[in-house]
Design an enzyme around this catalytic site. Sequence first.
Site, PDB file in Angstrom:
ATOM      1  N   ASN A   7       0.867  -1.172   0.000  1.00  0.00           N
ATOM      2  CA  ASN A   7       0.000   0.000   0.000  1.00  0.00           C
ATOM      3  C   ASN A   7       0.907   1.228   0.000  1.00  0.00           C
ATOM      4  OD1 ASN A   7      -1.740   2.079   0.540  1.00  0.00           O
ATOM      5  ND2 ASN A   7      -2.653   1.142   2.374  1.00  0.00           N
ATOM      6  N   ARG A  90      -2.470  -2.031  -3.463  1.00  0.00           N
ATOM      7  CA  ARG A  90      -3.626  -1.155  -3.255  1.00  0.00           C
ATOM      8  C   ARG A  90      -3.442   0.076  -4.153  1.00  0.00           C
ATOM      9  NH1 ARG A  90      -4.641   3.619   0.751  1.00  0.00           N
ATOM     10  NH2 ARG A  90      -6.721   4.103   0.035  1.00  0.00           N
ATOM     11  N   HIS A 179     -12.216   4.379  -0.653  1.00  0.00           N
ATOM     12  CA  HIS A 179     -12.371   3.425   0.465  1.00  0.00           C
ATOM     13  C   HIS A 179     -13.200   2.203   0.071  1.00  0.00           C
ATOM     14  CE1 HIS A 179     -12.166   7.019   3.505  1.00  0.00           C
ATOM     15  NE2 HIS A 179     -10.952   6.559   3.268  1.00  0.00           N
ATOM     16  N   ARG A 240     -10.032  17.497   6.528  1.00  0.00           N
ATOM     17  CA  ARG A 240     -10.708  17.886   5.280  1.00  0.00           C
ATOM     18  C   ARG A 240     -12.098  18.416   5.567  1.00  0.00           C
ATOM     19  NH1 ARG A 240     -10.204  12.272   2.491  1.00  0.00           N
ATOM     20  NH2 ARG A 240      -8.115  11.782   3.212  1.00  0.00           N
ATOM     21  N   ASN A 334     -13.560   2.481  17.351  1.00  0.00           N
ATOM     22  CA  ASN A 334     -13.054   2.791  18.697  1.00  0.00           C
ATOM     23  C   ASN A 334     -13.786   3.873  19.474  1.00  0.00           C
ATOM     24  OD1 ASN A 334     -10.537   1.090  18.807  1.00  0.00           O
ATOM     25  ND2 ASN A 334     -10.158   2.216  16.916  1.00  0.00           N
ATOM     26  N   GLU A 385      -8.702  -4.098   4.870  1.00  0.00           N
ATOM     27  CA  GLU A 385      -8.524  -3.882   3.432  1.00  0.00           C
ATOM     28  C   GLU A 385      -7.418  -4.770   2.870  1.00  0.00           C
ATOM     29  OE1 GLU A 385      -8.513   0.160   4.894  1.00  0.00           O
ATOM     30  OE2 GLU A 385      -9.133   0.805   2.905  1.00  0.00           O
TER      31      GLU A 385
HETATM   32  P1  ADP Z   1      -6.794   6.787   8.473  1.00  0.00           P
HETATM   33  O1  ADP Z   1      -7.861   7.392   7.631  1.00  0.00           O
HETATM   34  O2  ADP Z   1      -5.590   7.666   8.609  1.00  0.00           O
HETATM   35  O3  ADP Z   1      -6.478   5.346   8.145  1.00  0.00           O
HETATM   36  P2  ADP Z   1      -7.775   5.700  11.017  1.00  0.00           P
HETATM   37  O4  ADP Z   1      -8.749   4.719  10.480  1.00  0.00           O
HETATM   38  O5  ADP Z   1      -6.524   5.190  11.628  1.00  0.00           O
HETATM   39  O6  ADP Z   1      -7.429   6.815   9.947  1.00  0.00           O
HETATM   40  O7  ADP Z   1      -8.551   6.596  12.101  1.00  0.00           O
HETATM   41  C1  ADP Z   1      -7.953   7.614  12.813  1.00  0.00           C
HETATM   42  C2  ADP Z   1      -8.999   8.167  13.809  1.00  0.00           C
HETATM   43  O8  ADP Z   1      -9.433   7.104  14.657  1.00  0.00           O
HETATM   44  C3  ADP Z   1      -8.500   9.271  14.695  1.00  0.00           C
HETATM   45  O9  ADP Z   1      -9.439  10.330  14.700  1.00  0.00           O
HETATM   46  C4  ADP Z   1      -8.454   8.623  16.055  1.00  0.00           C
HETATM   47  O10 ADP Z   1      -8.830   9.518  17.055  1.00  0.00           O
HETATM   48  C5  ADP Z   1      -9.511   7.553  15.986  1.00  0.00           C
HETATM   49  N1  ADP Z   1      -9.254   6.533  17.017  1.00  0.00           N
HETATM   50  C6  ADP Z   1      -9.905   6.423  18.158  1.00  0.00           C
HETATM   51  N2  ADP Z   1      -9.464   5.430  18.915  1.00  0.00           N
HETATM   52  C7  ADP Z   1      -8.484   4.856  18.251  1.00  0.00           C
HETATM   53  C8  ADP Z   1      -7.637   3.757  18.507  1.00  0.00           C
HETATM   54  N3  ADP Z   1      -7.693   3.044  19.630  1.00  0.00           N
HETATM   55  N4  ADP Z   1      -6.720   3.454  17.582  1.00  0.00           N
HETATM   56  C9  ADP Z   1      -6.641   4.183  16.446  1.00  0.00           C
HETATM   57  N5  ADP Z   1      -7.434   5.229  16.145  1.00  0.00           N
HETATM   58  C10 ADP Z   1      -8.354   5.568  17.029  1.00  0.00           C
END
Ligand code: ADP
Length: 398
Positions: A7, A90, A179, A240, A334, A385
């Site tokens: 990726n 990816r 996505h 964004r 989360n 993914e």
């Molecule tokens: P990306 O689009 O960069 O892949 P992620 O799917 O990792 O993003 O999501 C990032 C978001 O997830 C952040 O806003 C973060 O606050 C939230 N988040 C909350 N709890 C967790 C956790 N335990 N681990 C990772 N991200 C978390």
Amino acid sequence: MKILVLNAGSSSLKYQLFDMDSGEVTAKGNCERIGAGGTVTHKKAGADKYFEEIDLPDHGRAIEVVLDLLVSAEHGVIGSIGEIDAVGHRVAHGGEQCRESTRVTESVIKYLESIVPINPLHGPPAIAGMKACLALMPDVPQVAVFDTSFYSEIEDFRYIYPIPYEYYEKDRIRRYGFHGTSHRYVSAEMAKILGKPLSELKIITCHLGNGSSITAVDHGKAIDTSLGFTPQEGIAMGTRSGSIDPTVVTYLMKTKGYTPDEMENILNKKSGLLGISGMSNDCRNLTEASEKGDPMATLALKIMTNGIKRYIGAYAAEMNGLDALVFTAGIGENQKNIRRMVCENMSYLGIEIDADKNENFVRGIPFDLTKEGAKVQTWIIPTDEEYMIALDTKKLAF
Ligand code: ADP
């Protein structure tokens, strides 16, 4: 069978090596700061993380470093590169022609090069990664899996923007959606969990991360999605803006004298949760601040969650019903406060979650949030993914 999934981001290269017989990831890692120094973090299953600063001038060199690590005596998991049966890439954008996952060929690469103008950030590193693999492992089948291809069957009235039609015909400006691999994976998992064919279900999937998107999956097909020509449309995201009145953009450019690049930077990097709160793009920080009474953190979270509600309502209307609602990605998996804010006052649509279940959810597994008796099933389903890419690669490589 061993499949390497790559990726490539603008300055990073994430990788996972799958043993498809067991479904396990035997090694994974991330090369970062490519083109501006370089680091690699590598994790062999069952071992400690290994970190190294190493010069990574480009993605080709990063792939060499990954292959060296995978075969190294200390950190490796395979005896030689020849043990890798196939590579899955990816690719964020497949344009209008790459409508499904495909073997990487010269003509696929040529087409992807032709659409770099509409995919300037993610196109070049993905292409560099594919070219490097073709050079380093010429006999190993390569498969490209596109974030956009899940949306290839969206109907024209949902992907054409109401601007002069020539901009679609001549410039290919339309909704593409992103996505898709995540939405495809979690919607299929949802159907499996419910024990029903995907073709009988109406599902809304909410991929909520730093970048976020909502997708309507109607009888197994993505019929609409919130990200558009670029991953800038839709709900407010980490940095964004999501959708805003387009005239705000021209007004600001005229009155402030911003160049297109400056304006894009504001909309992409300085807006969303960060722009409103002035403190963070991270939902964890905003949740903590909001709980301590910070009004701007609260406002940012309300703007985001209200945006998600709007899409859920719109997609339930477009599908004329809803069987299941899925939360996934960093925030979806989360952040219980976000799920609560999205789902409150949605009983009209049949969405009701159990407050206790949401409060005491278990991380990392599919988790049922549905309140007893609710019409719509609401679940957390962790996305994967990379595994989806590995499955497509396995299917197409041989
Ligand atoms: P990306 O689009 O960069 O892949 P992620 O799917 O990792 O993003 O999501 C990032 C978001 O997830 C952040 O806003 C973060 O606050 C939230 N988040 C909350 N709890 C967790 C956790 N335990 N681990 C990772 N991200 C978390």
